[in-house]
Design a protein around this motif. Sequence first.
Motif, PDB file in Angstrom:
ATOM      1  N   GLY A 169       0.869  -1.233   0.075  1.00 53.88           N
ATOM      2  CA  GLY A 169      -0.034  -0.017   0.114  1.00 53.88           C
ATOM      3  C   GLY A 169       0.945   1.248   0.050  1.00 53.88           C
ATOM      4  N   GLY A 170       1.844   1.181   0.665  1.00 57.63           N
ATOM      5  CA  GLY A 170       2.867   2.462   0.700  1.00 57.63           C
ATOM      6  C   GLY A 170       3.576   2.632  -0.588  1.00 57.63           C
ATOM      7  N   VAL A 171       3.717   1.620  -1.197  1.00 57.80           N
ATOM      8  CA  VAL A 171       4.551   1.730  -2.373  1.00 57.80           C
ATOM      9  C   VAL A 171       3.608   2.272  -3.538  1.00 57.80           C
ATOM     10  CG1 VAL A 171       5.132   0.213  -4.614  1.00 57.80           C
ATOM     11  CG2 VAL A 171       6.277  -0.203  -2.378  1.00 57.80           C
ATOM     12  N   ASP A 172       2.188   1.909  -3.526  1.00 59.96           N
ATOM     13  CA  ASP A 172       0.983   2.433  -4.324  1.00 59.96           C
ATOM     14  C   ASP A 172       1.100   4.186  -4.029  1.00 59.96           C
ATOM     15  OD1 ASP A 172       0.415   0.059  -5.524  1.00 59.96           O
ATOM     16  OD2 ASP A 172      -1.288  -0.191  -4.451  1.00 59.96           O
ATOM     17  N   MET A 173       1.138   4.631  -2.724  1.00 64.21           N
ATOM     18  CA  MET A 173       1.036   5.933  -2.413  1.00 64.21           C
ATOM     19  C   MET A 173       2.253   6.457  -2.797  1.00 64.21           C
ATOM     20  SD  MET A 173      -0.490   5.357   1.420  1.00 64.21           S
ATOM     21  CE  MET A 173      -0.208   7.108   2.007  1.00 64.21           C
ATOM     22  N   ALA A 174       3.695   6.017  -2.655  1.00 67.80           N
ATOM     23  CA  ALA A 174       4.803   6.621  -2.919  1.00 67.80           C
ATOM     24  C   ALA A 174       4.904   6.667  -4.645  1.00 67.80           C
ATOM     25  CB  ALA A 174       5.974   5.791  -2.555  1.00 67.80           C
ATOM     26  N   GLU A 175       4.180   5.764  -5.216  1.00 63.71           N
ATOM     27  CA  GLU A 175       4.259   6.015  -6.691  1.00 63.71           C
ATOM     28  C   GLU A 175       3.492   6.970  -7.148  1.00 63.71           C
ATOM     29  OE1 GLU A 175       5.402   1.590  -8.173  1.00 63.71           O
ATOM     30  OE2 GLU A 175       3.206   1.853  -8.045  1.00 63.71           O
ATOM     31  N   GLY A 176       2.239   7.290  -6.486  1.00 65.65           N
ATOM     32  CA  GLY A 176       1.454   8.390  -6.581  1.00 65.65           C
ATOM     33  C   GLY A 176       2.163   9.594  -6.662  1.00 65.65           C
ATOM     34  N   VAL A 178       5.373  10.260  -6.916  1.00 65.61           N
ATOM     35  CA  VAL A 178       6.498  10.283  -7.997  1.00 65.61           C
ATOM     36  C   VAL A 178       5.730  10.774  -9.185  1.00 65.61           C
ATOM     37  CG1 VAL A 178       7.837   8.654  -9.595  1.00 65.61           C
ATOM     38  CG2 VAL A 178       8.005   8.467  -7.188  1.00 65.61           C
ATOM     39  N   ARG A 179       4.487  10.467  -9.414  1.00 66.92           N
ATOM     40  CA  ARG A 179       3.799  11.106 -10.478  1.00 66.92           C
ATOM     41  C   ARG A 179       3.324  12.415 -10.495  1.00 66.92           C
ATOM     42  NH1 ARG A 179       1.442   5.693 -10.451  1.00 66.92           N
ATOM     43  NH2 ARG A 179      -0.107   6.381  -9.301  1.00 66.92           N
ATOM     44  N   LEU A 180       2.774  12.768  -9.259  1.00 65.88           N
ATOM     45  CA  LEU A 180       2.101  13.953  -8.798  1.00 65.88           C
ATOM     46  C   LEU A 180       2.896  14.943  -8.111  1.00 65.88           C
ATOM     47  CD1 LEU A 180      -1.487  12.266  -8.031  1.00 65.88           C
ATOM     48  CD2 LEU A 180      -0.704  13.029 -10.194  1.00 65.88           C
ATOM     49  N   CYS A 181       3.834  14.693  -7.150  1.00 66.01           N
ATOM     50  CA  CYS A 181       4.225  15.858  -6.476  1.00 66.01           C
ATOM     51  C   CYS A 181       5.406  16.580  -7.463  1.00 66.01           C
ATOM     52  CB  CYS A 181       5.108  14.957  -5.238  1.00 66.01           C
ATOM     53  SG  CYS A 181       4.217  14.365  -4.053  1.00 66.01           S
ATOM     54  N   SER A 182       5.409  17.806  -6.905  1.00 68.38           N
ATOM     55  CA  SER A 182       6.296  18.731  -7.789  1.00 68.38           C
ATOM     56  C   SER A 182       7.399  19.311  -7.095  1.00 68.38           C
ATOM     57  CB  SER A 182       5.324  20.132  -8.038  1.00 68.38           C
ATOM     58  OG  SER A 182       4.900  20.581  -6.718  1.00 68.38           O
ATOM     59  N   VAL A 183       7.620  18.920  -5.737  1.00 67.85           N
ATOM     60  CA  VAL A 183       8.661  19.309  -5.037  1.00 67.85           C
ATOM     61  C   VAL A 183       9.873  18.133  -5.240  1.00 67.85           C
ATOM     62  CG1 VAL A 183       9.629  19.611  -2.800  1.00 67.85           C
ATOM     63  CG2 VAL A 183       7.560  20.541  -3.433  1.00 67.85           C
ATOM     64  N   ASP A 184      11.042  18.612  -5.818  1.00 65.99           N
ATOM     65  CA  ASP A 184      11.951  17.478  -6.450  1.00 65.99           C
ATOM     66  C   ASP A 184      12.428  16.651  -5.088  1.00 65.99           C
ATOM     67  OD1 ASP A 184      11.854  18.422  -8.736  1.00 65.99           O
ATOM     68  OD2 ASP A 184      13.662  19.513  -8.465  1.00 65.99           O
ATOM     69  N   SER A 185      12.721  17.485  -3.885  1.00 62.81           N
ATOM     70  CA  SER A 185      13.104  16.736  -2.822  1.00 62.81           C
ATOM     71  C   SER A 185      12.226  15.495  -2.414  1.00 62.81           C
ATOM     72  CB  SER A 185      13.796  17.368  -1.539  1.00 62.81           C
ATOM     73  OG  SER A 185      12.737  18.352  -1.415  1.00 62.81           O
ATOM     74  N   GLU A 186      11.105  15.777  -2.242  1.00 60.04           N
ATOM     75  CA  GLU A 186       9.756  15.091  -1.907  1.00 60.04           C
ATOM     76  C   GLU A 186       9.524  13.750  -3.122  1.00 60.04           C
ATOM     77  OE1 GLU A 186       5.341  15.270   0.041  1.00 60.04           O
ATOM     78  OE2 GLU A 186       5.938  16.662  -1.401  1.00 60.04           O
ATOM     79  N   ASN A 187       9.860  14.360  -4.389  1.00 63.10           N
ATOM     80  CA  ASN A 187       9.742  13.241  -5.365  1.00 63.10           C
ATOM     81  C   ASN A 187      10.732  12.266  -5.139  1.00 63.10           C
ATOM     82  OD1 ASN A 187       9.972  12.274  -8.218  1.00 63.10           O
ATOM     83  ND2 ASN A 187       8.209  13.371  -8.663  1.00 63.10           N
ATOM     84  N   GLU A 188      12.001  12.619  -4.796  1.00 65.65           N
ATOM     85  CA  GLU A 188      13.112  11.721  -4.728  1.00 65.65           C
ATOM     86  C   GLU A 188      13.142  10.939  -3.503  1.00 65.65           C
ATOM     87  OE1 GLU A 188      16.490  14.353  -4.431  1.00 65.65           O
ATOM     88  OE2 GLU A 188      16.298  14.867  -6.646  1.00 65.65           O
ATOM     89  N   ALA A 190      10.061   9.886  -2.366  1.00 65.15           N
ATOM     90  CA  ALA A 190       8.948   8.788  -2.574  1.00 65.15           C
ATOM     91  C   ALA A 190       9.621   7.859  -3.312  1.00 65.15           C
ATOM     92  CB  ALA A 190       7.876   9.696  -3.270  1.00 65.15           C
ATOM     93  N   GLN A 191      10.571   8.295  -4.469  1.00 65.93           N
ATOM     94  CA  GLN A 191      11.150   7.041  -5.263  1.00 65.93           C
ATOM     95  C   GLN A 191      11.816   5.980  -4.502  1.00 65.93           C
ATOM     96  OE1 GLN A 191      10.478   6.291  -8.713  1.00 65.93           O
ATOM     97  NE2 GLN A 191      11.439   4.697  -7.968  1.00 65.93           N
ATOM     98  N   GLY A 192      12.546   6.657  -3.478  1.00 68.41           N
ATOM     99  CA  GLY A 192      13.374   5.881  -2.672  1.00 68.41           C
ATOM    100  C   GLY A 192      12.676   4.874  -1.811  1.00 68.41           C
ATOM    101  N   ASP A 195      11.501   2.062  -4.089  1.00 64.89           N
ATOM    102  CA  ASP A 195      12.569   0.882  -4.227  1.00 64.89           C
ATOM    103  C   ASP A 195      12.943   0.175  -2.865  1.00 64.89           C
ATOM    104  OD1 ASP A 195      12.766   1.930  -6.850  1.00 64.89           O
ATOM    105  OD2 ASP A 195      14.492   3.474  -6.427  1.00 64.89           O
ATOM    106  N   ALA A 196      13.109   0.671  -2.065  1.00 68.15           N
ATOM    107  CA  ALA A 196      13.352   0.167  -0.684  1.00 68.15           C
ATOM    108  C   ALA A 196      12.236  -0.934  -0.021  1.00 68.15           C
ATOM    109  CB  ALA A 196      13.584   1.270   0.427  1.00 68.15           C
ATOM    110  N   GLN A 197      10.991  -0.298  -0.385  1.00 69.41           N
ATOM    111  CA  GLN A 197       9.922  -1.220   0.210  1.00 69.41           C
ATOM    112  C   GLN A 197       9.692  -2.563  -0.746  1.00 69.41           C
ATOM    113  OE1 GLN A 197       6.294   0.697   1.883  1.00 69.41           O
ATOM    114  NE2 GLN A 197       7.682   2.636   2.450  1.00 69.41           N
ATOM    115  N   ARG A 198       9.759  -2.113  -2.041  1.00 70.84           N
ATOM    116  CA  ARG A 198       9.796  -3.389  -2.920  1.00 70.84           C
ATOM    117  C   ARG A 198      10.924  -4.345  -2.316  1.00 70.84           C
ATOM    118  NH1 ARG A 198       8.851  -0.515  -8.658  1.00 70.84           N
ATOM    119  NH2 ARG A 198       6.578  -0.473  -8.791  1.00 70.84           N
ATOM    120  N   SER A 199      12.103  -4.075  -2.174  1.00 69.25           N
ATOM    121  CA  SER A 199      12.952  -5.049  -1.766  1.00 69.25           C
ATOM    122  C   SER A 199      12.777  -5.600  -0.388  1.00 69.25           C
ATOM    123  CB  SER A 199      14.357  -4.195  -1.774  1.00 69.25           C
ATOM    124  OG  SER A 199      15.475  -5.043  -1.044  1.00 69.25           O
ATOM    125  N   GLU A 200      12.151  -4.907   0.513  1.00 70.73           N
ATOM    126  CA  GLU A 200      11.683  -5.385   1.825  1.00 70.73           C
ATOM    127  C   GLU A 200      10.550  -6.378   1.648  1.00 70.73           C
ATOM    128  OE1 GLU A 200      13.305  -1.922   4.916  1.00 70.73           O
ATOM    129  OE2 GLU A 200      11.188  -2.025   4.327  1.00 70.73           O
TER     130      GLU A 200
END
Length: 217
Positions: A169-176, A178-188, A190-192, A195-200
């Motif tokens: 569920g968290g991955v789905d939210m973070a992917e959202g 990545v698509r929608l957030c405009s602040v670069d640091s927040e987007n980065e 979310a992408q992290g 990646d990390a939660q898929r691995s876990e």
Amino acid sequence: MTRTHWAAIMAVVLALLFAGAVTVASAGDSDSAAPAVPASDSADAGFARDMSVHHQQAVEMSFIVRDRTENAEIRRLAYDIANTQANQRGMMMGWLDLWGLPKVTPGSAPMAWMADGGGSHSGHSAAKGAGGPLMPGMATEAQLARLGELSGKAAEVEYLQLMIVHHNGGVDMAEGCVRLCSVDSENELAQGMVDAQRSEVELMVDLLAKRGAQVRT
């Protein structure tokens, strides 16, 4: 004071340090234009609020299982998840403070920021608790109570099953974000998280298999 309380305190400290560092950096760069502040109903603000709540539950579940099992592998995983998500929560709370936005918006439905263009949560439906619909992957109060009653292998299996759903569920939210957030640091960030939660999740699926259990659907 419980370990959950200590994690919450550390998150606040990290948020304040983060906000202070950004403020100092901004003050030192007088030639650059001040960055635009996201609106309160933006994807940036919505993600920061909702994911902070989502992360807090992961921290809570992780501390519960650390007290319910002696298995070193599970305790190490739980510590890593709790530490990582408490730190990330602190960053998101720091952004909201920096933007001058409320951390809670009474009356707003969870995930409203993903209503347009956010996707369908990859099939992971939101559970419902006593307080109404929850965000994707979140455990209900009854599930948390059950986790706290189990011990040993049973607690390990319950934790892994709940946390896999929680992470998905968290991955789905973070992917959202990545698509929608405009602040670069927040987007980065979310992408992290993606990646990390898929691995876990992959690790937790293997840990479940070692215990003769399967992913909960």
